[in-house]
Design a protein around this motif. Structure first.
Motif, PDB file in Angstrom:
ATOM      1  N   HIS A 133       0.775  -1.213  -0.116  1.00 17.76           N
ATOM      2  CA  HIS A 133      -0.033   0.051  -0.170  1.00 17.76           C
ATOM      3  C   HIS A 133       0.810   1.232  -0.081  1.00 17.76           C
ATOM      4  CE1 HIS A 133      -3.202   2.592   0.899  1.00 17.76           C
ATOM      5  NE2 HIS A 133      -2.484   3.240   2.033  1.00 17.76           N
ATOM      6  N   LEU A 134       1.931   1.142   0.912  1.00 16.38           N
ATOM      7  CA  LEU A 134       2.717   2.444   1.048  1.00 16.38           C
ATOM      8  C   LEU A 134       3.465   2.892  -0.320  1.00 16.38           C
ATOM      9  CD1 LEU A 134       3.944   2.193   4.621  1.00 16.38           C
ATOM     10  CD2 LEU A 134       2.660   4.132   3.831  1.00 16.38           C
ATOM     11  N   ILE A 135       4.006   1.532  -0.879  1.00 14.63           N
ATOM     12  CA  ILE A 135       4.828   1.660  -2.128  1.00 14.63           C
ATOM     13  C   ILE A 135       4.150   2.294  -3.496  1.00 14.63           C
ATOM     14  CG2 ILE A 135       6.600   0.589  -3.624  1.00 14.63           C
ATOM     15  CD1 ILE A 135       7.241  -1.151  -1.386  1.00 14.63           C
ATOM     16  N   THR A 136       2.739   1.562  -3.310  1.00 11.44           N
ATOM     17  CA  THR A 136       2.204   1.752  -4.771  1.00 11.44           C
ATOM     18  C   THR A 136       1.265   3.136  -4.368  1.00 11.44           C
ATOM     19  OG1 THR A 136       0.343   0.492  -4.082  1.00 11.44           O
ATOM     20  CG2 THR A 136       2.163  -0.423  -5.407  1.00 11.44           C
ATOM     21  N   GLY A 137       1.011   3.660  -3.269  1.00 13.31           N
ATOM     22  CA  GLY A 137       0.167   4.686  -3.116  1.00 13.31           C
ATOM     23  C   GLY A 137       0.823   5.942  -4.053  1.00 13.31           C
ATOM     24  N   GLU A 138      -0.172   7.031  -4.262  1.00 13.90           N
ATOM     25  CA  GLU A 138       0.136   7.977  -5.336  1.00 13.90           C
ATOM     26  C   GLU A 138      -0.309   9.124  -4.465  1.00 13.90           C
ATOM     27  OE1 GLU A 138      -1.702   7.585  -9.103  1.00 13.90           O
ATOM     28  OE2 GLU A 138       0.069   6.265  -9.810  1.00 13.90           O
ATOM     29  N   HIS A 139       0.633   9.756  -3.897  1.00 11.64           N
ATOM     30  CA  HIS A 139       0.327  11.258  -2.954  1.00 11.64           C
ATOM     31  C   HIS A 139       0.933  12.577  -3.756  1.00 11.64           C
ATOM     32  CE1 HIS A 139      -0.387   8.029  -0.151  1.00 11.64           C
ATOM     33  NE2 HIS A 139       0.678   7.406  -0.259  1.00 11.64           N
ATOM     34  N   ALA A 140      -0.149  13.249  -3.680  1.00  9.37           N
ATOM     35  CA  ALA A 140       0.164  14.479  -4.309  1.00  9.37           C
ATOM     36  C   ALA A 140       1.478  15.403  -4.009  1.00  9.37           C
ATOM     37  CB  ALA A 140      -0.933  15.489  -4.521  1.00  9.37           C
ATOM     38  N   VAL A 141       2.498  15.648  -4.419  1.00  4.32           N
ATOM     39  CA  VAL A 141       3.671  16.352  -3.979  1.00  4.32           C
ATOM     40  C   VAL A 141       4.098  17.298  -4.641  1.00  4.32           C
ATOM     41  CG1 VAL A 141       5.919  15.888  -3.050  1.00  4.32           C
ATOM     42  CG2 VAL A 141       4.433  13.986  -2.804  1.00  4.32           C
ATOM     43  N   LEU A 142       4.396  18.530  -4.056  1.00  2.00           N
ATOM     44  CA  LEU A 142       4.657  19.793  -4.879  1.00  2.00           C
ATOM     45  C   LEU A 142       6.198  19.648  -4.911  1.00  2.00           C
ATOM     46  CD1 LEU A 142       4.181  22.528  -5.812  1.00  2.00           C
ATOM     47  CD2 LEU A 142       4.840  23.649  -3.685  1.00  2.00           C
ATOM     48  N   VAL A 143       6.510  19.409  -6.259  1.00  4.19           N
ATOM     49  CA  VAL A 143       8.099  19.402  -6.478  1.00  4.19           C
ATOM     50  C   VAL A 143       8.373  20.232  -7.746  1.00  4.19           C
ATOM     51  CG1 VAL A 143      10.015  17.680  -7.251  1.00  4.19           C
ATOM     52  CG2 VAL A 143       7.872  16.777  -6.427  1.00  4.19           C
ATOM     53  N   ASP A 144       9.371  21.038  -7.393  1.00  2.00           N
ATOM     54  CA  ASP A 144       9.963  22.193  -8.391  1.00  2.00           C
ATOM     55  C   ASP A 144       8.647  22.891  -9.054  1.00  2.00           C
ATOM     56  OD1 ASP A 144      12.363  21.299  -7.795  1.00  2.00           O
ATOM     57  OD2 ASP A 144      12.336  19.746  -9.624  1.00  2.00           O
ATOM     58  N   GLY A 145       7.910  23.299  -8.206  1.00  2.00           N
ATOM     59  CA  GLY A 145       6.836  24.238  -8.603  1.00  2.00           C
ATOM     60  C   GLY A 145       5.608  23.449  -9.252  1.00  2.00           C
ATOM     61  N   GLN A 146       5.761  22.256  -9.605  1.00  2.00           N
ATOM     62  CA  GLN A 146       4.471  21.571 -10.076  1.00  2.00           C
ATOM     63  C   GLN A 146       4.150  20.081  -9.375  1.00  2.00           C
ATOM     64  OE1 GLN A 146       6.083  20.406 -13.942  1.00  2.00           O
ATOM     65  NE2 GLN A 146       6.390  18.092 -13.098  1.00  2.00           N
ATOM     66  N   ILE A 147       2.897  19.659  -9.514  1.00  2.00           N
ATOM     67  CA  ILE A 147       2.483  18.614  -8.718  1.00  2.00           C
ATOM     68  C   ILE A 147       2.854  17.219  -9.227  1.00  2.00           C
ATOM     69  CG2 ILE A 147       0.423  17.481  -7.860  1.00  2.00           C
ATOM     70  CD1 ILE A 147      -0.699  20.212  -7.743  1.00  2.00           C
ATOM     71  N   ASP A 148       3.518  16.358  -8.269  1.00  4.37           N
ATOM     72  CA  ASP A 148       4.005  15.130  -8.781  1.00  4.37           C
ATOM     73  C   ASP A 148       3.427  14.012  -7.918  1.00  4.37           C
ATOM     74  OD1 ASP A 148       5.350  13.318 -10.344  1.00  4.37           O
ATOM     75  OD2 ASP A 148       7.470  14.238  -9.573  1.00  4.37           O
ATOM     76  N   LEU A 149       3.042  12.607  -8.418  1.00  5.47           N
ATOM     77  CA  LEU A 149       2.443  11.734  -7.512  1.00  5.47           C
ATOM     78  C   LEU A 149       3.272  10.936  -7.281  1.00  5.47           C
ATOM     79  CD1 LEU A 149      -0.989  11.289  -9.664  1.00  5.47           C
ATOM     80  CD2 LEU A 149      -0.614  12.289  -7.518  1.00  5.47           C
ATOM     81  N   ILE A 150       3.807  10.784  -5.851  1.00  8.53           N
ATOM     82  CA  ILE A 150       4.741   9.875  -5.501  1.00  8.53           C
ATOM     83  C   ILE A 150       4.540   8.937  -4.491  1.00  8.53           C
ATOM     84  CG2 ILE A 150       6.796  11.016  -6.393  1.00  8.53           C
ATOM     85  CD1 ILE A 150       7.325  12.136  -3.652  1.00  8.53           C
ATOM     86  N   GLY A 151       4.910   7.879  -4.519  1.00  5.13           N
ATOM     87  CA  GLY A 151       4.436   6.940  -3.423  1.00  5.13           C
ATOM     88  C   GLY A 151       5.642   6.768  -2.248  1.00  5.13           C
ATOM     89  N   GLN A 152       5.440   6.118  -1.262  1.00  5.75           N
ATOM     90  CA  GLN A 152       6.404   6.216   0.071  1.00  5.75           C
ATOM     91  C   GLN A 152       7.454   4.918  -0.454  1.00  5.75           C
ATOM     92  OE1 GLN A 152       7.344   7.568   3.088  1.00  5.75           O
ATOM     93  NE2 GLN A 152       8.958   6.387   2.352  1.00  5.75           N
ATOM     94  N   THR A 153       8.736   5.497  -0.932  1.00  8.42           N
ATOM     95  CA  THR A 153       9.761   4.473  -1.120  1.00  8.42           C
ATOM     96  C   THR A 153      10.915   4.824  -0.248  1.00  8.42           C
ATOM     97  OG1 THR A 153      10.665   5.671  -2.894  1.00  8.42           O
ATOM     98  CG2 THR A 153       8.900   4.370  -3.646  1.00  8.42           C
TER      99      THR A 153
END
Lengths: 290, 151, 601
Positions: A133-153
């Motif tokens: 669940h944690l690895i495949t989760g997609e969480h909205a994160v602000l990276v370099d001014g744009q939004i990225d979807l990343i999991g907990q890795t």
């Protein structure tokens, strides 16, 4: 317990006997566990050291709030409490297996050891789900001014501090199409993925409910490393404990201990299993509670 | 009474079934209760953090309480489940005394971790600016619902 | 070794635990010498593997001393042997760092930990406490074979194309965590980490065995305060190992993750070869904390067995009771505890919190107290004794001398303010080589000369032994004493070439002298190795059970004890092991009951 008087009368240290009235195997197991406690201690203390060297650390209640089959419901600590209880109960069944061994009760040993194995396997299953669940989760994160979807890795942590709405609105304008589609999909289940994909960026941004959208900055990377490293190391102990228990079960069924006249091996396996439970108590404390 | 298999063991412990089951039952219930209290405190901390300005001292106090409860749990597991409580006192000491090393182990490591943060906040302004949560919309969650996530 | 096999007593009585007792049966060569479960054979295996490693480690030091002493000269023979590592007959920088790293690792862990306590704990514990074997002979065997496996991996790292690990024996990240940092940080470092993990498993298996054997397997009458001091020393050594090696294991595992899985435990804010690495938030100081939490106890793991054996050998050869037996125990206990509390004195200049550092200064300086107690006890044991200057006794006395000289400079380094100047200079090299390296080697030599008759039923050659002692003693001081001056003048350690600093030009000749002496000393060690192996087969045969007139139990066994050690019952013990020169008798073995009119000691 007719032994109290004996304990006081015996000259424990004069040689020719164990000063602790324990056979060497159990003594070794105890000191091995002590040594293993220092391995885990070092991991957890390292985690504490890094955590203290950071200005920000994610709140565990925000990270661990999912439950299998419960969808997006916010259930902080629910799943981990299930895992904790599984381990406590499997410890209890192990105590009963050891006790049955004391009484040379083969059927009892088989029964309780069997339940302990089931408990261990269940725990490992839970851990596998949680990791997945944690690895495949997609969480909205602000990276370099744009939004990225990343999991907990191990390399990335999506649990930084919350980004204020103004910045989110600005970031959405720069966010690539695919990410916008995914974000829109999360807040609007009425439309299919294909329908969303056909929309323009601006339409997508309008579909996204900014108030419900929680965008975070990137969190401390060490969080993932320690979480997977330590729970993984603990999981490895659970796994090896299950393997040991299965071997013990087979040996019991093959009358190895019956013929030997004692079930001391079960006691040693039991010590190991309780230690695994003991470590979890501290992992639970360090990662989920504080 | 000689143990059948190990001549270094002088005699054998015997516990009657009733006392044993009673003890195990009591310990299981105790462990469960402590765990439930711990979870409750965890949720209290969660709710404090959701507030406008969380009382850090209160949070710290609750975290301290969980630590103490965890130690109590560890005590019961080791003493009852692992039967260390039934062993000879000297044996218990050989386990407990080396664990005291953890006091300095933890203190020194955490102390230096904390100092490392202070050093960087003092001398690495970039570190301080990029990692310190801004006041107002800091690390506390003001929203009830979960962050966006995929199941 | 042939004698040990022919005089196989076969009187292995039902071994102490019935569930796997050995009956008497003919053992094959493999089960007797290779996968042996006899503690004496395992001890010899540790010793011989340790000797092989000591030769490798010593040779490496000769090689890098060549570079340090004669940086201008070329040695074409080096190119013949080492190819591109010594292009043009000059040691290349990568090779130099690899040599230094492997020299340190191998001597600290493989020689002075496994080779020293592995040998003598295995040999002496069952023999001196009166047990037929270790508590678990099988785990004991595993302990050796894990060590062997670690040796194979470490040895193979020397032969890989990119060379062995070259991050220093402490393997500090970020250097050791980044493959792109250099050739030595590639596969060599991975092999180093694997070898160390295997080594930790080995030392754990051994240590657990030593502890439970000493606690559980003592013969009747052998109370803890009647144990010979080597046993106490091995006991504390094992405790230190069991509690501190796992912390190194944790540190190494985290380093493996950083190297292979992209985690950031130790890495933060790094630019390498123009590339900005994504790692952030880690702390390189954390690794140092973890490393030295083992690393400091490790120096006592190395030193304590030597201390214990020296105490025994001094007492036997001074024909006097050891002075202050209980004080010896107390100080060893104090050292064992303090060993865990002082680790950060290796880290004063790393960015460690200075106030925390001052606490570590205080704790560090406390070690001087038990150390001094031990030194005074050894000196008073010698005082007015009828000293027999056997090679073993000479090495034991040499140990005391080195321990004093090296210990005193420890007081300099333990003060954080002075350490700022001395850190990472040749002063540190001098300090730890004298107090930990050479001193422990002296303890080991003393032990080998003293217990050689027990191991192989023959004596080592005395004349060669005396030459060995005097050259090594003089050589040790000639090599390491001048390094103090270099260090005080600020000359850094680990540097390949110091010709660029005018201020160090004054030491050019001194460095030449050190190199020449180290070559001579190395040659004399080879002579010792020759003496060792020659004496196994051709040495003078031991004709009496108790050649040194010693009290402890190992000399009540047959000259060549079989598996099980004693032919009949295990003897019972009635007194402490240091009744020398008592009531007009030269020595009274531990097995002799206390007489009615005997005076108290």
């Amino acid at each position: 317990m007719a032994t109290t008087a004996q304990v006081h009368q015996t000259k424990w240290w004069s040689g020719g006997k164990s000063p602790f009235n324990l056979e060497y195997g159990k003594l070794m197991m105890w000191y091995f566990l002590m040594s293993d406690a220092f391995t885990f201690g070092a991991f957890l203390i390292s985690y504490g050291t890094i955590r203290f060297s950071q200005n920000f650390w994610p709140d565990p209640n925000v990270v661990f709030n999912a439950f299998p089959g419960a969808g997006h419901a916010n259930l902080p600590l629910a799943f981990v409490s299930v895992m904790t209880f599984i381990l406590i109960i499997s410890s209890v069944t192990m105590v009963l297996a050891v006790h049955a061994g004391h009484k040379n009760d083969k059927a009892g040993v088989v029964k309780w050891l069997g339940w302990t194995i089931v408990g261990g396997a269940a725990f490992l299953g839970c851990q596998a789900w949680e990791w997945h669940h944690l690895i495949t989760g997609e969480h909205a994160v602000l990276v370099d001014g744009q939004i990225d979807l990343i999991g907990q890795t191990m390399r990335a942590n999506p649990w930084g501090s919350l980004v204020p709405h103004e910045s989110v609105a600005a970031a959405l304008q720069k966010t690539p199409h695919e990410t916008l589609v995914a974000l829109a999909h999360q807040s609007n289940h009425a439309l299919s993925h294909e329908q969303l994909a056909a929309m323009t960026d601006q339409q997508l941004v309008n579909t996204i409910n900014i108030d419900a959208l929680h965008v975070r900055s990137k969190g401390p990377v060490a969080f993932g490393g320690y979480f997977y490293g330590i729970t993984g190391f603990h999981g490895f102990h659970v796994f090896s404990g299950v393997v040991i228990n299965i071997v013990m079960l087979k040996m019991t069924q093959n009358n190895v201990f019956q013929n030997r006249g004692h079930y001391l091996m079960i006691e040693k396996a039991g010590l190991y299993w309780h230690f695994v439970d003991l470590v979890w108590v501290f992992v639970f404390l360090c990662f989920y509670l504080i | 009474m000689q143990h059948p298999a190990f001549e270094e063991v002088s005699f054998h412990h015997h516990t009657d079934d009733d006392t044993f089951y009673k003890k195990v039952k009591k310990t299981t219930i105790l462990l469960s209760i402590i765990t439930v209290i711990e979870l409750a405190i965890g949720l209290i901390i969660y709710n404090i953090h959701k507030g406008e300005s969380p009382n850090e001292l209160l949070v710290l106090m609750f975290k301290g309480m969980v630590c103490i409860l965890t130690l109590a749990k560890a005590y019961y597991i080791v003493s009852v489940f692992m039967h260390l409580g039934d062993e000879i006192r000297n044996m218990v000491m050989t386990i407990v005394v080396p664990l005291l090393l953890f006091i300095w182990f933890i203190t020194a490591f955490i102390w230096d971790g904390n100092s490392y943060r202070n050093l960087r906040n003092n001398y690495d302004k970039h570190f301080q600016e990029t990692t310190t949560p801004a006041k107002g919309h800091g690390h506390q969650d003001k929203h009830q619902d979960p962050p966006a996530g995929k199941q | 070794m042939s004698e040990t096999s022919t005089i196989h007593t076969g009187a292995v009585h039902a071994v102490h635990h019935g569930d796997h007792g050995h009956g008497h049966h003919e053992q094959s060569f493999i089960s007797k010498y290779i996968f042996s479960m006899d503690h004496k054979t395992i001890g010899k295996q540790f010793l011989i593997t340790g000797i092989v490693w000591a030769i490798v480690g010593g040779l490496f030091s000769v090689l890098f001393r060549l570079q340090l002493g004669f940086p201008d000269q070329t040695f074409p023979i080096l190119e013949t042997f080492f190819g591109h590592w010594a292009k043009g007959g000059q040691i290349q920088p990568e090779f130099y760092y690899g040599l230094v790293t492997i020299h340190g690792t191998v001597l600290v862990f493989f020689v002075l930990t496994a080779g020293l306590s592995g040998t003598f704990a295995n040999l002496l514990i069952p023999l001196q406490i009166g047990a037929r074997d270790m508590a678990s002979p099988f785990m004991n065997m595993l302990s050796y074979w894990f060590f062997f496996l670690a040796s194979v991996v470490m040895m193979s790292s020397i032969f890989v194309h990119t060379g062995p690990a070259s991050g220093g024996w402490t393997m500090y990240p970020p250097l050791s965590a980044l493959r792109q940092a250099g050739d030595g940080q590639k596969i060599g470092t991975d092999l180093w980490l694997i070898a160390m993990a295997l080594f930790i498993v080995s030392s754990l298996l051994g240590g657990l065995n030593y502890i439970s054997t000493i606690l559980n397997m003592r013969t009747k009458g052998m109370s803890m305060t009647r144990l010979p001091l080597p046993i106490w020393a091995m006991f504390f050594t094992a405790v230190l190992g069991v509690l501190s090696f796992p912390v190194l294991l944790s540190g190494a595992i985290l380093l493996i993750f950083d190297r292979n899985l992209g985690t950031s435990f130790y890495l933060s804010d790094i630019v390498i070869n123009g590339e900005i690495l994504p790692n952030e938030g880690g702390s390189a100081i954390l690794y140092q904390h973890l490393f030295w939490f083992l690393g400091h106890p490790e120096v006592y793991i190395i030193l304590l067995p030597a201390m214990g054996m020296v105490s025994e050998i001094l007492s036997v050869n001074a024909r006097k009771p050891i002075f202050g037996y209980m004080a010896m125990l107390g100080s060893m206990f104090a050292i064992a505890i303090l060993a865990f509390l002082v680790w950060a004195h290796h880290m004063f200049v790393t960015g460690l919190n200075p106030f925390l550092g001052s606490v570590f200064v205080l704790l560090t300086l406390l070690i001087a107290v038990p150390s001094a107690i031990k030194v005074f006890n050894w000196l008073t044991t010698l005082w007015r004794g009828n000293i027999r200057f056997t090679p073993a006794a000479l090495f034991a006395i040499g140990f005391v001398s080195l321990f004093i000289s090296g210990g005193l400079t420890g007081i300099f380094l333990g003060n954080s303010t002075i350490d700022i100047h001395l850190h990472d200079t040749m002063f540190v090299v001098a300090h730890f080589h004298i107090v930990m390296g050479v001193a422990s080697f002296f303890g080991m030599f003393a032990g080998v000369y003293h217990w050689f008759p027990k191991m192989f039923g023959r004596y080592m050659n005395n004349t060669l032994g005396y030459i060995h002692f005097w050259v090594t003693m003089a050589g040790a001081y000639l090599i390491f004493w001048p390094m103090h001056y270099q260090g005080l003048a600020g000359m850094p350690r680990r540097y390949l070439d110091k010709r660029g600093w005018v201020s160090f030009n004054q030491f050019t000749d001194l460095d030449k002298m050190i190199t020449v002496v180290s070559i001579i000393v190395f040659a004399v060690q080879l002579m010792f190795v020759f003496n060792f192996f020659y004496s196994i087969y051709k040495g003078r045969r031991v004709m009496t059970q108790n050649p040194w007139g010693a009290n402890s139990l190992e000399w009540t066994t047959p000259i060549n004890p079989g598996h099980g050690n004693w032919e009949g019952e295990i003897p019972e013990v009635h007194r402490w092991p240091y009744d020398y020169g008592k009531d007009g008798r030269e020595f009274i073995p531990q097995t002799e009951p206390v007489g009615a009119n005997e005076s108290k000691h």
